[in-house]
Design a protein around this motif. Sequence first.
Motif, PDB file in Angstrom:
ATOM      1  N   VAL A  38     -16.195  14.838 -24.959  1.00 28.02           N
ATOM      2  CA  VAL A  38     -17.175  15.749 -24.369  1.00 28.02           C
ATOM      3  C   VAL A  38     -16.790  16.094 -22.927  1.00 28.02           C
ATOM      4  O   VAL A  38     -16.912  17.246 -22.493  1.00 28.02           O
ATOM      5  N   ASP A  78     -22.936  23.446 -34.546  1.00 29.81           N
ATOM      6  CA  ASP A  78     -22.436  24.820 -34.548  1.00 29.81           C
ATOM      7  C   ASP A  78     -22.936  25.591 -35.764  1.00 29.81           C
ATOM      8  O   ASP A  78     -23.132  26.814 -35.710  1.00 29.81           O
ATOM      9  N   ASN A 128     -20.767  20.680 -13.444  1.00 32.87           N
ATOM     10  CA  ASN A 128     -20.168  20.274 -14.714  1.00 32.87           C
ATOM     11  C   ASN A 128     -18.869  19.501 -14.491  1.00 32.87           C
ATOM     12  O   ASN A 128     -18.572  18.543 -15.223  1.00 32.87           O
ATOM     13  N   GLU A 171     -15.718  19.898 -23.381  1.00 33.83           N
ATOM     14  CA  GLU A 171     -16.952  20.653 -23.159  1.00 33.83           C
ATOM     15  C   GLU A 171     -17.167  20.924 -21.667  1.00 33.83           C
ATOM     16  O   GLU A 171     -17.160  22.065 -21.220  1.00 33.83           O
ATOM     17  N   LYS A 207     -25.145  22.210 -26.585  1.00 31.33           N
ATOM     18  CA  LYS A 207     -24.404  21.486 -25.555  1.00 31.33           C
ATOM     19  C   LYS A 207     -25.210  20.301 -25.019  1.00 31.33           C
ATOM     20  O   LYS A 207     -24.687  19.192 -24.857  1.00 31.33           O
ATOM     21  N   LYS A 228     -20.562  17.982 -33.622  1.00 34.33           N
ATOM     22  CA  LYS A 228     -20.401  19.325 -33.059  1.00 34.33           C
ATOM     23  C   LYS A 228     -20.349  20.371 -34.164  1.00 34.33           C
ATOM     24  O   LYS A 228     -20.934  21.455 -34.047  1.00 34.33           O
ATOM     25  N   GLU A 281     -16.057  24.324 -19.444  1.00 28.42           N
ATOM     26  CA  GLU A 281     -17.137  25.153 -18.910  1.00 28.42           C
ATOM     27  C   GLU A 281     -17.043  25.251 -17.390  1.00 28.42           C
ATOM     28  O   GLU A 281     -17.317  26.311 -16.803  1.00 28.42           O
TER      29      GLU A 281
END
Length: 320
Positions: free
Chosen positions: A280, A156, A101, A284, A173, A152, A288
């Motif tokens: 992103v 969600d 990631n 994101e 995601k 997003k 992560e």
Amino acid sequence: SLKDTKEGADDDDADDDDDADDEKIEAESQSSEIRSYIIIAILAAITYATYPGKTWGNKEFEPTIHTVFYYGWVSAISTGFGVLPLCFVSEMKEYWIGVSNAIAAGMMSAASYSLFMEGCTFEDKNDDSSLSAPLRTGLGCLLGLLFILGTKSFLDQNEDVKIGSLSGADTRKVLLIVFVMTLHSFSEGVGIGVSFGGEHGNGLGVFISASLAVHNIPEGLAVAIVLLPRKVSKATAAIWCVVTSLPQPLMAVPAFMFVHSFLPLLPVGLGFAGGAMMWVAFMELLLEAYEDTDAVTTGVASTAALAVMLSVQRTIEDHA
């Protein structure tokens, strides 16, 4: 004692919850994987059947809608080759998923930087917009951020969304990343069409398409890095990679036909894609990656990927 028995039961429940979490991501079914290989075969057949013959190296050749579409198509298909480096990896542990990631975030950050620079430095004698290129790029970036935040928020609120073996947070995601990578392909498609329709015609168009085809491979890798740890097969990941670049041939044709109309919008499109992609990458993927590894590993992996990607892009530009 009753207390020990209760604690033991709680431990068993916790273990069951952990097992349930581990089983949330199911491996892709064999039938789904077979369908993916069939789709890949169809894509290859289309690529072969639509080949317009040799068009490069001929200065007198006038580009047509067919040739413009084909070069945009080949550029999109090349994104699927980003999966190839991961074909030698059977399964990734949580730590390496975090590293992956971080690498994807670095690649997407480099792509965002290139989009911003291309938008801010855009210059064409047929561009009749009264707004400067940097201002249009900044406006596009703001619109891109607002769009991705809205997307997003929508995802969600729809937690039951499911794609194949993916569900819940994994689906949201993946959709977000695929969304962003697809968005930036719109501006690249416009770039292909404009290059074929410009004064340098076929020669510049072929070069831009070839450069984007090479550039798309690491972008495909960034998408695959996010998909494969979520039990998506390599064949299906390759298809998703190609899907993110399909706007390139689809936008190249109208941009070629109406080149003067598309020119003023190009910096806006570049800024839009760059802003969405940057959000992103940072909000994101990097977060992560930090959760699965640590700050040092995330920083080193993302920075190294950023540097390599920028180096590749600079090498392509130097050969322009």
